[in-house]
Design a protein around this motif. Structure first.
Motif, PDB file in Angstrom:
ATOM      1  N   SER A   1     -29.497-117.871  32.410  1.00 39.90           N
ATOM      2  CA  SER A   1     -28.720-118.372  33.617  1.00 39.90           C
ATOM      3  C   SER A   1     -29.631-118.865  34.997  1.00 39.90           C
ATOM      4  O   SER A   1     -29.083-119.347  35.744  1.00 39.90           O
ATOM      5  N   ASP A   2     -30.659-118.455  34.809  1.00 38.73           N
ATOM      6  CA  ASP A   2     -31.592-118.690  36.027  1.00 38.73           C
ATOM      7  C   ASP A   2     -32.399-119.907  35.735  1.00 38.73           C
ATOM      8  O   ASP A   2     -33.109-120.186  36.468  1.00 38.73           O
ATOM      9  N   SER A   3     -31.966-120.493  34.832  1.00 34.82           N
ATOM     10  CA  SER A   3     -32.674-121.997  34.444  1.00 34.82           C
ATOM     11  C   SER A   3     -32.378-123.018  35.720  1.00 34.82           C
ATOM     12  O   SER A   3     -31.416-122.850  36.234  1.00 34.82           O
ATOM     13  N   SER A   4     -33.143-123.874  35.847  1.00 37.01           N
ATOM     14  CA  SER A   4     -32.893-124.889  36.814  1.00 37.01           C
ATOM     15  C   SER A   4     -33.575-126.210  36.253  1.00 37.01           C
ATOM     16  O   SER A   4     -34.352-126.217  35.482  1.00 37.01           O
ATOM     17  N   PRO A   5     -32.882-127.399  36.789  1.00 42.55           N
ATOM     18  CA  PRO A   5     -33.557-128.707  36.222  1.00 42.55           C
ATOM     19  C   PRO A   5     -34.916-128.450  36.546  1.00 42.55           C
ATOM     20  O   PRO A   5     -35.541-127.971  37.479  1.00 42.55           O
ATOM     21  N   GLY A   6     -35.800-129.021  35.362  1.00 41.75           N
ATOM     22  CA  GLY A   6     -37.429-129.104  35.467  1.00 41.75           C
ATOM     23  C   GLY A   6     -37.765-127.579  35.030  1.00 41.75           C
ATOM     24  O   GLY A   6     -38.886-127.744  34.721  1.00 41.75           O
ATOM     25  N   CYS A   7     -36.958-126.590  35.046  1.00 37.18           N
ATOM     26  CA  CYS A   7     -37.337-125.299  34.528  1.00 37.18           C
ATOM     27  C   CYS A   7     -36.339-124.719  33.593  1.00 37.18           C
ATOM     28  O   CYS A   7     -35.918-123.582  34.195  1.00 37.18           O
ATOM     29  N   VAL A   8     -36.037-125.265  32.565  1.00 38.96           N
ATOM     30  CA  VAL A   8     -34.817-124.769  31.541  1.00 38.96           C
ATOM     31  C   VAL A   8     -35.461-123.833  30.862  1.00 38.96           C
ATOM     32  O   VAL A   8     -36.725-124.063  30.171  1.00 38.96           O
ATOM     33  N   ILE A   9     -35.000-122.671  30.814  1.00 36.14           N
ATOM     34  CA  ILE A   9     -35.367-121.496  29.987  1.00 36.14           C
ATOM     35  C   ILE A   9     -34.507-121.400  28.718  1.00 36.14           C
ATOM     36  O   ILE A   9     -33.102-120.905  28.921  1.00 36.14           O
ATOM     37  N   GLU A  10     -34.837-121.766  27.653  1.00 38.75           N
ATOM     38  CA  GLU A  10     -34.034-121.805  26.190  1.00 38.75           C
ATOM     39  C   GLU A  10     -34.368-120.754  25.355  1.00 38.75           C
ATOM     40  O   GLU A  10     -35.292-120.407  25.080  1.00 38.75           O
ATOM     41  N   TYR A  11     -33.156-120.310  24.861  1.00 41.81           N
ATOM     42  CA  TYR A  11     -33.478-119.411  23.800  1.00 41.81           C
ATOM     43  C   TYR A  11     -33.245-119.976  22.176  1.00 41.81           C
ATOM     44  O   TYR A  11     -31.860-120.235  22.005  1.00 41.81           O
ATOM     45  N   ALA A  12     -34.083-119.474  21.403  1.00 43.08           N
ATOM     46  CA  ALA A  12     -33.736-120.197  20.204  1.00 43.08           C
ATOM     47  C   ALA A  12     -32.813-119.069  19.423  1.00 43.08           C
ATOM     48  O   ALA A  12     -32.675-117.805  19.802  1.00 43.08           O
ATOM     49  N   GLU A  13     -31.862-119.533  18.612  1.00 41.43           N
ATOM     50  CA  GLU A  13     -30.708-118.533  17.862  1.00 41.43           C
ATOM     51  C   GLU A  13     -31.427-117.209  17.621  1.00 41.43           C
ATOM     52  O   GLU A  13     -30.892-116.132  17.824  1.00 41.43           O
ATOM     53  N   PRO A  14     -32.616-116.967  16.653  1.00 42.24           N
ATOM     54  CA  PRO A  14     -33.018-115.944  16.329  1.00 42.24           C
ATOM     55  C   PRO A  14     -33.534-115.037  17.323  1.00 42.24           C
ATOM     56  O   PRO A  14     -34.036-113.627  17.391  1.00 42.24           O
ATOM     57  N   GLU A  15     -33.929-115.493  18.611  1.00 48.34           N
ATOM     58  CA  GLU A  15     -34.251-114.616  19.775  1.00 48.34           C
ATOM     59  C   GLU A  15     -33.282-113.770  20.291  1.00 48.34           C
ATOM     60  O   GLU A  15     -33.557-112.900  20.987  1.00 48.34           O
ATOM     61  N   LEU A  16     -32.109-114.107  20.073  1.00 48.05           N
ATOM     62  CA  LEU A  16     -31.033-113.249  20.518  1.00 48.05           C
ATOM     63  C   LEU A  16     -30.219-112.432  19.446  1.00 48.05           C
ATOM     64  O   LEU A  16     -29.941-112.920  18.629  1.00 48.05           O
ATOM     65  N   LYS A  17     -30.160-111.304  19.861  1.00 50.43           N
ATOM     66  CA  LYS A  17     -29.644-110.238  18.821  1.00 50.43           C
ATOM     67  C   LYS A  17     -28.301-110.052  18.866  1.00 50.43           C
ATOM     68  O   LYS A  17     -27.558-109.991  17.729  1.00 50.43           O
ATOM     69  N   CYS A  18     -27.743-109.776  20.131  1.00 54.89           N
ATOM     70  CA  CYS A  18     -26.117-109.513  20.192  1.00 54.89           C
ATOM     71  C   CYS A  18     -25.988-109.842  21.529  1.00 54.89           C
ATOM     72  O   CYS A  18     -26.679-110.171  22.498  1.00 54.89           O
ATOM     73  N   TRP A  19     -24.637-110.015  21.900  1.00 55.72           N
ATOM     74  CA  TRP A  19     -23.881-110.316  23.396  1.00 55.72           C
ATOM     75  C   TRP A  19     -23.107-109.246  23.806  1.00 55.72           C
ATOM     76  O   TRP A  19     -22.296-108.799  22.675  1.00 55.72           O
ATOM     77  N   MET A  20     -22.509-109.249  24.909  1.00 59.78           N
ATOM     78  CA  MET A  20     -21.316-108.672  25.685  1.00 59.78           C
ATOM     79  C   MET A  20     -20.772-109.365  26.771  1.00 59.78           C
ATOM     80  O   MET A  20     -21.525-110.249  27.391  1.00 59.78           O
ATOM     81  N   PRO A  21     -19.528-109.330  26.897  1.00 59.66           N
ATOM     82  CA  PRO A  21     -18.884-109.902  28.295  1.00 59.66           C
ATOM     83  C   PRO A  21     -19.572-109.343  29.337  1.00 59.66           C
ATOM     84  O   PRO A  21     -20.018-108.473  29.238  1.00 59.66           O
ATOM     85  N   MET A  22     -19.362-110.138  30.416  1.00 63.34           N
ATOM     86  CA  MET A  22     -20.045-109.638  31.849  1.00 63.34           C
ATOM     87  C   MET A  22     -19.286-108.590  32.249  1.00 63.34           C
ATOM     88  O   MET A  22     -17.987-108.421  31.989  1.00 63.34           O
ATOM     89  N   PRO A  23     -19.739-107.302  32.675  1.00 66.03           N
ATOM     90  CA  PRO A  23     -19.265-106.310  33.231  1.00 66.03           C
ATOM     91  C   PRO A  23     -18.525-106.724  34.583  1.00 66.03           C
ATOM     92  O   PRO A  23     -18.867-107.809  35.136  1.00 66.03           O
ATOM     93  N   SER A  24     -17.695-105.903  34.852  1.00 66.60           N
ATOM     94  CA  SER A  24     -16.889-105.908  35.928  1.00 66.60           C
ATOM     95  C   SER A  24     -17.640-105.786  37.290  1.00 66.60           C
ATOM     96  O   SER A  24     -18.981-105.141  37.268  1.00 66.60           O
ATOM     97  N   ALA A  25     -17.508-106.615  38.347  1.00 69.98           N
ATOM     98  CA  ALA A  25     -17.952-106.512  39.405  1.00 69.98           C
ATOM     99  C   ALA A  25     -18.203-105.104  40.282  1.00 69.98           C
ATOM    100  O   ALA A  25     -19.135-104.996  41.261  1.00 69.98           O
ATOM    101  N   ASN A  26     -17.544-104.335  39.817  1.00 69.31           N
ATOM    102  CA  ASN A  26     -17.709-103.050  40.345  1.00 69.31           C
ATOM    103  C   ASN A  26     -18.830-102.132  39.952  1.00 69.31           C
ATOM    104  O   ASN A  26     -18.757-100.799  40.414  1.00 69.31           O
ATOM    105  N   ARG A  27     -19.512-102.447  39.147  1.00 67.22           N
ATOM    106  CA  ARG A  27     -20.851-101.694  38.370  1.00 67.22           C
ATOM    107  C   ARG A  27     -21.915-101.866  39.214  1.00 67.22           C
ATOM    108  O   ARG A  27     -22.259-102.695  39.910  1.00 67.22           O
ATOM    109  N   SER A  28     -22.389-100.876  39.215  1.00 69.16           N
ATOM    110  CA  SER A  28     -23.761-100.758  39.723  1.00 69.16           C
ATOM    111  C   SER A  28     -25.006-101.184  39.006  1.00 69.16           C
ATOM    112  O   SER A  28     -24.795-101.232  37.853  1.00 69.16           O
ATOM    113  N   ARG A  29     -26.280-101.675  39.579  1.00 72.88           N
ATOM    114  CA  ARG A  29     -27.312-102.217  38.830  1.00 72.88           C
ATOM    115  C   ARG A  29     -27.700-101.099  37.838  1.00 72.88           C
ATOM    116  O   ARG A  29     -28.011-101.480  36.544  1.00 72.88           O
TER     117      ARG A  29
END
Length: 101
Positions: free
Chosen positions: A53-81
């Protein structure tokens, strides 16, 4: 998404451009980590695929499918870091070719 705090297989990840949390597999560059990513349909800056998500034009960070293991939805905004989920470190349900070389 009745269980928002559960890691899911990448095959079920939304490819509509919405931002999700992903577990990036460990590699020579470092240990597993959690990143914020989205599916891009492709544009003049890169091909179709997963991008950090922090990609920008001229500096695109792409992930190949095998690099990503699993996913989850974004947590609610009420969570702390401090409550950010840890990378999933369980066994893979399937083997991905080329890893472990």
């Amino acid at each position: 998404m009745d269980e928002p705090d559960r890691w899911r297989h990448m095959a079920s990840a939304p490819k509509d451009g919405s931002r999700i949390l992903v577990t990036v597999r460990p590699s020579e560059q470092g240990p597993a980590e959690v990143d914020l990513a989205y599916w891009s349909k492709g544009d003049q800056f890169g091909a179709e695929g997963w991008r950090a998500s922090d990609s920008s034009p001229g500096c695109v960070i792409e992930y190949a499918e095998p690099e990503l293991k699993c996913w989850m939805p974004m947590p609610s905004a009420n969570r702390s870091r401090a409550s950010m989920p840890l990378p999933w470190e369980g066994d893979d349900a399937e083997e991905f070719g080329g890893l472990g070389i």
